[in-house]
Design a protein around this motif. Structure first.
Motif, mmCIF file in Angstrom:
data_model
loop_
_atom_site.group_PDB
_atom_site.id
_atom_site.type_symbol
_atom_site.label_atom_id
_atom_site.label_comp_id
_atom_site.label_asym_id
_atom_site.label_seq_id
_atom_site.Cartn_x
_atom_site.Cartn_y
_atom_site.Cartn_z
ATOM 1 N N ALA A 1 0.836 -1.210 0.000
ATOM 2 C CA ALA A 1 0.000 0.000 0.000
ATOM 3 C C ALA A 1 0.866 1.252 0.000
ATOM 4 O O ALA A 1 0.581 2.218 -0.713
ATOM 5 C CB ALA A 1 -0.924 -0.006 1.213
ATOM 6 N N VAL A 2 1.936 1.244 0.788
ATOM 7 C CA VAL A 2 2.846 2.392 0.847
ATOM 8 C C VAL A 2 3.526 2.595 -0.511
ATOM 9 O O VAL A 2 3.624 3.734 -0.997
ATOM 10 C CB VAL A 2 3.911 2.194 1.950
ATOM 11 N N ALA A 3 3.994 1.522 -1.120
ATOM 12 C CA ALA A 3 4.651 1.614 -2.428
ATOM 13 C C ALA A 3 3.693 2.152 -3.482
ATOM 14 O O ALA A 3 4.078 2.961 -4.335
ATOM 15 C CB ALA A 3 5.184 0.238 -2.838
ATOM 16 N N LEU B 1 0.855 4.919 8.113
ATOM 17 C CA LEU B 1 1.541 6.002 8.808
ATOM 18 C C LEU B 1 2.550 5.455 9.814
ATOM 19 O O LEU B 1 3.683 5.919 9.900
ATOM 20 C CB LEU B 1 0.524 6.904 9.517
ATOM 21 N N ASN B 2 2.137 4.479 10.576
ATOM 22 C CA ASN B 2 3.048 3.870 11.550
ATOM 23 C C ASN B 2 4.219 3.194 10.844
ATOM 24 O O ASN B 2 5.353 3.232 11.320
ATOM 25 C CB ASN B 2 2.291 2.852 12.396
ATOM 26 N N HIS B 3 3.937 2.581 9.689
ATOM 27 C CA HIS B 3 4.978 1.880 8.939
ATOM 28 C C HIS B 3 6.081 2.836 8.501
ATOM 29 O O HIS B 3 7.270 2.568 8.721
ATOM 30 C CB HIS B 3 4.363 1.208 7.709
ATOM 31 N N VAL B 4 5.724 3.976 7.896
ATOM 32 C CA VAL B 4 6.752 4.888 7.392
ATOM 33 C C VAL B 4 7.488 5.587 8.535
ATOM 34 O O VAL B 4 8.650 5.972 8.385
ATOM 35 C CB VAL B 4 6.156 5.941 6.421
ATOM 36 N N GLN B 5 6.822 5.732 9.686
ATOM 37 C CA GLN B 5 7.498 6.335 10.842
ATOM 38 C C GLN B 5 8.625 5.441 11.353
ATOM 39 O O GLN B 5 9.522 5.903 12.054
ATOM 40 C CB GLN B 5 6.489 6.582 11.974
ATOM 41 N N LEU C 1 11.352 12.377 4.919
ATOM 42 C CA LEU C 1 10.221 11.452 4.969
ATOM 43 C C LEU C 1 9.103 11.933 4.049
ATOM 44 O O LEU C 1 8.509 11.145 3.308
ATOM 45 C CB LEU C 1 9.708 11.340 6.405
ATOM 46 N N HIS C 2 8.809 13.226 4.075
ATOM 47 C CA HIS C 2 7.756 13.781 3.211
ATOM 48 C C HIS C 2 8.157 13.726 1.736
ATOM 49 O O HIS C 2 7.300 13.547 0.865
ATOM 50 C CB HIS C 2 7.457 15.221 3.615
ATOM 51 N N GLN C 3 9.436 13.872 1.473
ATOM 52 C CA GLN C 3 9.889 13.808 0.084
ATOM 53 C C GLN C 3 9.803 12.388 -0.459
ATOM 54 O O GLN C 3 9.514 12.181 -1.636
ATOM 55 C CB GLN C 3 11.324 14.339 -0.022
ATOM 56 N N ARG C 4 10.045 11.403 0.406
ATOM 57 C CA ARG C 4 9.918 10.005 -0.019
ATOM 58 C C ARG C 4 8.456 9.599 -0.155
ATOM 59 O O ARG C 4 8.110 8.763 -0.990
ATOM 60 C CB ARG C 4 10.605 9.068 0.986
ATOM 61 N N HIS C 5 7.620 10.182 0.683
ATOM 62 C CA HIS C 5 6.203 9.807 0.700
ATOM 63 C C HIS C 5 5.322 11.060 0.601
ATOM 64 O O HIS C 5 4.737 11.503 1.600
ATOM 65 C CB HIS C 5 5.875 9.050 1.985
ATOM 66 N N PRO C 6 5.213 11.658 -0.579
ATOM 67 C CA PRO C 6 4.430 12.888 -0.742
ATOM 68 C C PRO C 6 2.971 12.751 -0.309
ATOM 69 O O PRO C 6 2.332 13.740 0.061
ATOM 70 C CB PRO C 6 4.528 13.165 -2.247
ATOM 71 N N LYS D 1 -9.802 0.750 4.151
ATOM 72 C CA LYS D 1 -8.773 1.731 3.840
ATOM 73 C C LYS D 1 -8.480 2.654 5.020
ATOM 74 O O LYS D 1 -7.335 3.050 5.227
ATOM 75 C CB LYS D 1 -9.190 2.561 2.624
ATOM 76 N N ALA D 2 -9.501 3.002 5.798
ATOM 77 C CA ALA D 2 -9.299 3.911 6.931
ATOM 78 C C ALA D 2 -8.293 3.327 7.920
ATOM 79 O O ALA D 2 -7.359 4.016 8.356
ATOM 80 C CB ALA D 2 -10.623 4.193 7.633
ATOM 81 N N GLU D 3 -8.474 2.078 8.265
ATOM 82 C CA GLU D 3 -7.544 1.422 9.183
ATOM 83 C C GLU D 3 -6.185 1.194 8.516
ATOM 84 O O GLU D 3 -5.139 1.270 9.164
ATOM 85 C CB GLU D 3 -8.109 0.088 9.667
ATOM 86 N N LEU D 4 -6.200 0.944 7.217
ATOM 87 C CA LEU D 4 -4.968 0.730 6.464
ATOM 88 C C LEU D 4 -4.089 1.982 6.510
ATOM 89 O O LEU D 4 -2.866 1.894 6.648
ATOM 90 C CB LEU D 4 -5.283 0.364 5.010
ATOM 91 N N ILE D 5 -4.698 3.155 6.431
ATOM 92 C CA ILE D 5 -3.943 4.411 6.487
ATOM 93 C C ILE D 5 -3.248 4.544 7.844
ATOM 94 O O ILE D 5 -2.092 4.988 7.923
ATOM 95 C CB ILE D 5 -4.867 5.608 6.217
ATOM 96 N N ASP D 6 -3.942 4.151 8.916
ATOM 97 C CA ASP D 6 -3.311 4.182 10.245
ATOM 98 C C ASP D 6 -2.055 3.312 10.255
ATOM 99 O O ASP D 6 -1.026 3.687 10.822
ATOM 100 C CB ASP D 6 -4.292 3.674 11.310
ATOM 101 N N LEU D 7 -2.146 2.156 9.632
ATOM 102 C CA LEU D 7 -1.009 1.225 9.589
ATOM 103 C C LEU D 7 0.108 1.758 8.692
ATOM 104 O O LEU D 7 1.290 1.588 8.995
ATOM 105 C CB LEU D 7 -1.474 -0.145 9.085
#
Length: 292
Positions: free
Chosen positions: A43-45, A86-90, A129-134, A78-84
């Motif tokens: 999902a992040v990719a 965010l934690n993943h990229v952190q 982090l923001h540049q990698r994940h706009p 998707k709502a719960e997926l977004i929570d996951l």
């Protein structure tokens, strides 16, 4: 146009269970090899490549080569997926934090207290982090669902700036201040990339169209201050991010020094009162001894 998504807009209890619990809910018939981590990573990719709007349970199932219903055995939607996500990229390790500091920074000058260097590293890591994940800019994080990576990051940040000698709310405010500044810079950077990609017009071509009109305006005498600016005023070589970051830290350093001075004055006053009280007690004892 990318729509704004909100963290914490789904089943918060289920998100927390997935973030802090086992991370998997075994179900009947899931595709072998399918894991929650693989789903989140995919999902992040996908969001990195095509934006957050491209992420859907149906699209993910296609990317993973599985049925959509198989995904729901791991994450509600998707709502719960977004929570996951965010934690993943952190939880990413930012290589830029280990790279040499830009010229003019406190680390480059070999000066600056530990908290200042930590705040600089925090800011640069957040920008990277923001540049990698706009797509992070498309997530409303006013109500964040705090996962282990996010809490760990906050713990490290607070530990690094604890030496500033500020109150607890003020330390949180320092983090909010730095992150808010970084988000603003990142938004400008990401928007510039997006508009060039969508319009097909480079930044140079865009300003070339405006040059004749602006040149005429500058010689009209109506805008004397702007007309007096040097050619370097709008140079892309100037590091606006670093300049702004250092000015924020300069301001915080003034506050830290003021607080240290206040503590010193307070401690001196306490010591002086203690000395005076001991002196009074000793004189009283001596007087009673003489009277006896």
């Amino acid at each position: 146009m990318t729509s704004t998504q909100s963290t914490g807009s789904g089943n918060v209890a289920r998100s927390l269970e997935l973030l802090w619990g086992s991370g998997e809910r075994p179900g009947r018939g899931p595709k072998p090899g399918l894991t929650l981590d693989r789903i989140v990573t995919t999902a992040v990719a996908l969001a990195d490549a095509e934006g957050l709007d491209a992420v859907s349970m149906r699209r993910l199932s296609t990317e993973l080569g599985t049925g959509t219903m198989s995904l729901y055995r791991y994450v509600p939607g998707k709502a719960e997926l977004i929570d996951l996500m965010l934690n993943h990229v952190q939880g990413e390790t930012d290589a830029s934090a280990e790279s040499p500091a830009p010229a003019g920074s406190s680390a480059d000058l070999g000066s600056g207290s530990g908290w200042r260097r930590a705040a600089e590293a925090m800011a640069r890591a957040a920008l990277a982090l923001h540049q990698r994940h706009p797509w992070l800019l498309s997530v409303n994080q006013a109500r964040p669902v705090l996962g282990p990576n996010t809490v760990s990051g906050l713990e490290k940040a607070l530990s690094a700036i604890k030496g500033m000698g500020l109150t607890d709310p003020e330390m949180i405010s320092v983090i909010v201040m730095v992150e808010g500044y970084v988000t603003g810079v990142a938004r400008t950077h990401v928007h510039a990339i997006e508009v060039e990609k969508r319009s097909g017009i480079t930044d140079e071509e865009f300003w070339q169209v405006q040059e004749p009109v602006l040149s005429k305006a500058m010689t009209s005498g109506v805008y004397p201050v702007m007309a007096s600016l040097s050619m370097e005023a709008f140079s892309p070589e100037f590091d606006h991010f670093e300049f702004g970051l250092q000015r924020i830290l300069d301001g915080l350093e003034v506050l830290v020094e003021r607080r240290a001075a206040e503590r010193g004055t307070s401690e001196q006053g306490t010591a002086e009162r203690g000395t005076a009280e001991r002196g009074t007690a000793e004189r009283g004892t001596a007087e009673r001894g003489t009277a006896g």
